[in-house]
Scaffold this motif. Structure first.
Motif, PDB file in Angstrom:
ATOM      1  N   TYR A   1     -15.397  57.591   0.790  1.00 27.61           N
ATOM      2  CA  TYR A   1     -16.667  58.159   1.244  1.00 27.61           C
ATOM      3  C   TYR A   1     -17.865  57.616   0.469  1.00 27.61           C
ATOM      4  CZ  TYR A   1     -14.042  61.393   4.072  1.00 27.61           C
ATOM      5  OH  TYR A   1     -13.213  61.937   5.015  1.00 27.61           O
ATOM      6  N   PHE A   2     -17.676  57.401  -0.831  1.00 27.36           N
ATOM      7  CA  PHE A   2     -18.799  56.998  -1.672  1.00 27.36           C
ATOM      8  C   PHE A   2     -18.364  55.930  -2.662  1.00 27.36           C
ATOM      9  CE2 PHE A   2     -19.480  61.435  -0.467  1.00 27.36           C
ATOM     10  CZ  PHE A   2     -20.693  61.312   0.192  1.00 27.36           C
ATOM     11  N   GLU A   3     -19.246  54.964  -2.887  1.00 28.49           N
ATOM     12  CA  GLU A   3     -18.951  53.865  -3.810  1.00 28.49           C
ATOM     13  C   GLU A   3     -18.806  54.363  -5.249  1.00 28.49           C
ATOM     14  OE1 GLU A   3     -21.520  50.141  -5.385  1.00 28.49           O
ATOM     15  OE2 GLU A   3     -21.395  50.355  -3.210  1.00 28.49           O
ATOM     16  N   ASP A   4     -19.657  55.318  -5.616  1.00 26.46           N
ATOM     17  CA  ASP A   4     -19.628  55.912  -6.944  1.00 26.46           C
ATOM     18  C   ASP A   4     -20.469  57.186  -6.931  1.00 26.46           C
ATOM     19  OD1 ASP A   4     -22.307  55.017  -7.009  1.00 26.46           O
ATOM     20  OD2 ASP A   4     -21.828  53.286  -8.248  1.00 26.46           O
ATOM     21  N   LYS A   5     -20.605  57.802  -8.078  1.00 24.35           N
ATOM     22  CA  LYS A   5     -21.366  59.044  -8.188  1.00 24.35           C
ATOM     23  C   LYS A   5     -22.822  58.838  -7.766  1.00 24.35           C
ATOM     24  CE  LYS A   5     -23.352  60.684 -12.068  1.00 24.35           C
ATOM     25  NZ  LYS A   5     -23.519  61.265 -13.400  1.00 24.35           N
ATOM     26  N   PHE A   6     -23.383  57.695  -8.098  1.00 24.18           N
ATOM     27  CA  PHE A   6     -24.787  57.430  -7.792  1.00 24.18           C
ATOM     28  C   PHE A   6     -25.015  57.263  -6.293  1.00 24.18           C
ATOM     29  CE2 PHE A   6     -23.888  55.961 -12.103  1.00 24.18           C
ATOM     30  CZ  PHE A   6     -24.698  56.856 -12.788  1.00 24.18           C
ATOM     31  N   ALA A   7     -24.041  56.678  -5.611  1.00 21.83           N
ATOM     32  CA  ALA A   7     -24.127  56.562  -4.152  1.00 21.83           C
ATOM     33  C   ALA A   7     -24.070  57.947  -3.507  1.00 21.83           C
ATOM     34  CB  ALA A   7     -23.012  55.675  -3.620  1.00 21.83           C
ATOM     35  N   LEU A   8     -23.257  58.825  -4.082  1.00 25.38           N
ATOM     36  CA  LEU A   8     -23.170  60.201  -3.597  1.00 25.38           C
ATOM     37  C   LEU A   8     -24.500  60.923  -3.784  1.00 25.38           C
ATOM     38  CD1 LEU A   8     -21.813  62.857  -2.698  1.00 25.38           C
ATOM     39  CD2 LEU A   8     -20.792  62.999  -4.972  1.00 25.38           C
ATOM     40  N   ILE A   9     -25.085  60.809  -4.962  1.00 18.15           N
ATOM     41  CA  ILE A   9     -26.373  61.451  -5.237  1.00 18.15           C
ATOM     42  C   ILE A   9     -27.440  60.904  -4.294  1.00 18.15           C
ATOM     43  CG2 ILE A   9     -28.219  61.692  -6.962  1.00 18.15           C
ATOM     44  CD1 ILE A   9     -25.886  61.621  -9.080  1.00 18.15           C
ATOM     45  N   ASN A  10     -27.447  59.593  -4.118  1.00 21.97           N
ATOM     46  CA  ASN A  10     -28.393  58.966  -3.206  1.00 21.97           C
ATOM     47  C   ASN A  10     -28.201  59.488  -1.775  1.00 21.97           C
ATOM     48  OD1 ASN A  10     -30.478  57.041  -2.558  1.00 21.97           O
ATOM     49  ND2 ASN A  10     -28.854  55.831  -1.605  1.00 21.97           N
ATOM     50  N   PHE A  11     -26.958  59.662  -1.362  1.00 27.48           N
ATOM     51  CA  PHE A  11     -26.661  60.186  -0.030  1.00 27.48           C
ATOM     52  C   PHE A  11     -27.235  61.593   0.137  1.00 27.48           C
ATOM     53  CE2 PHE A  11     -23.956  62.515   2.937  1.00 27.48           C
ATOM     54  CZ  PHE A  11     -23.966  61.679   4.042  1.00 27.48           C
ATOM     55  N   ILE A  12     -27.010  62.443  -0.843  1.00 34.87           N
ATOM     56  CA  ILE A  12     -27.505  63.824  -0.790  1.00 34.87           C
ATOM     57  C   ILE A  12     -29.029  63.831  -0.685  1.00 34.87           C
ATOM     58  CG2 ILE A  12     -27.753  65.972  -2.120  1.00 34.87           C
ATOM     59  CD1 ILE A  12     -24.938  65.322  -3.326  1.00 34.87           C
ATOM     60  N   GLU A  13     -29.687  63.076  -1.554  1.00 41.09           N
ATOM     61  CA  GLU A  13     -31.150  63.056  -1.586  1.00 41.09           C
ATOM     62  C   GLU A  13     -31.722  62.391  -0.334  1.00 41.09           C
ATOM     63  OE1 GLU A  13     -31.949  61.243  -5.360  1.00 41.09           O
ATOM     64  OE2 GLU A  13     -31.509  63.094  -6.450  1.00 41.09           O
ATOM     65  N   SER A  14     -31.093  61.329   0.115  1.00 40.55           N
ATOM     66  CA  SER A  14     -31.567  60.630   1.319  1.00 40.55           C
ATOM     67  C   SER A  14     -31.478  61.523   2.547  1.00 40.55           C
ATOM     68  CB  SER A  14     -30.761  59.355   1.553  1.00 40.55           C
ATOM     69  OG  SER A  14     -31.021  58.427   0.559  1.00 40.55           O
ATOM     70  N   ASN A  15     -30.420  62.319   2.632  1.00 39.80           N
ATOM     71  CA  ASN A  15     -30.287  63.216   3.778  1.00 39.80           C
ATOM     72  C   ASN A  15     -31.437  64.201   3.864  1.00 39.80           C
ATOM     73  OD1 ASN A  15     -28.035  62.149   4.968  1.00 39.80           O
ATOM     74  ND2 ASN A  15     -26.623  63.616   4.091  1.00 39.80           N
TER      75      ASN A  15
END
Length: 188
Positions: free
Chosen positions: A50-64
């Motif tokens: 689902y996510f490349e790393d923790k930072f990609a996850l955080i970026n996904f949350i904020e981008s949404n």
């Protein structure tokens, strides 16, 4: 196929919810992928699907959340409306709805345990909207004045949002709306 997609969405949301839950305790910077997979009760390979790393996850949350805000603004206000300074009421109501629907997430993102970069992203977005609306009356503001005024208003808006999401149970959406449209402009 629909069941597969629903399961993917559920797993993604589980990862997001687990991340936020952990981050509320430890702070976003201290969250690890190991923490997330343990809380989510998934294996490491599932996380990385689902996510490349923790930072990609955080970026996904904020981008949404930022995309939801942008969609609301640009779906309800045309560029011509922005240039003419008309969309204030539509924008404010739409944005307050988004805050109301996402107040827990925004309360976290705008807290000391959240992501300070998210504040900058919001400020930049508001600043761009305000600059567009200032173009309606170019005689009143030169470029330097537009820039500082837009930044000032954007920071003020983020401060109000932060206040509301941290005091959500004490202030209704209508109270905040009336404050923005009546009290705030009266004081200024």
């Amino acid at each position: 196929m629909a069941n597969y997609e629903a399961k993917r969405q559920q797993t993604r949301q589980n990862i997001i919810n687990s991340t936020i839950m952990i981050a509320q305790e430890k702070g976003l910077e201290k969250v690890t992928v190991s923490d997330i997979i343990k809380q989510s009760q998934i294996n490491r390979s599932t996380f990385y699907r689902y996510f490349e790393d923790k930072f990609a996850l955080i970026n996904f949350i904020e981008s949404n959340i930022l995309n939801e805000i942008k969609y609301s603004v640009f779906n309800n206000c045309s560029n011509e409306d922005l240039k003419q300074g008309k969309p204030q009421d539509i924008f404010i109501r739409s944005f307050l709805n988004i805050i109301e629907n996402n107040h827990e997430l925004l309360s976290f993102l705008l807290s000391e345990k959240g992501d300070f970069e998210f504040n900058f992203q919001l400020v930049h977005f508001f600043e761009s909207i305000i600059k567009k609306s200032l173009n309606k009356n170019p005689d009143n503001f030169d470029d330097k004045r537009k820039k500082i005024f837009a930044f000032y208003c954007a920071v003020e808006a983020i401060g109000l949002i932060s206040f509301w999401v941290h005091n959500f149970d004490d202030y209704s959406k209508n109270y905040i709306y009336n404050f923005i449209n009546k009290d705030m402009w009266y004081v200024m």
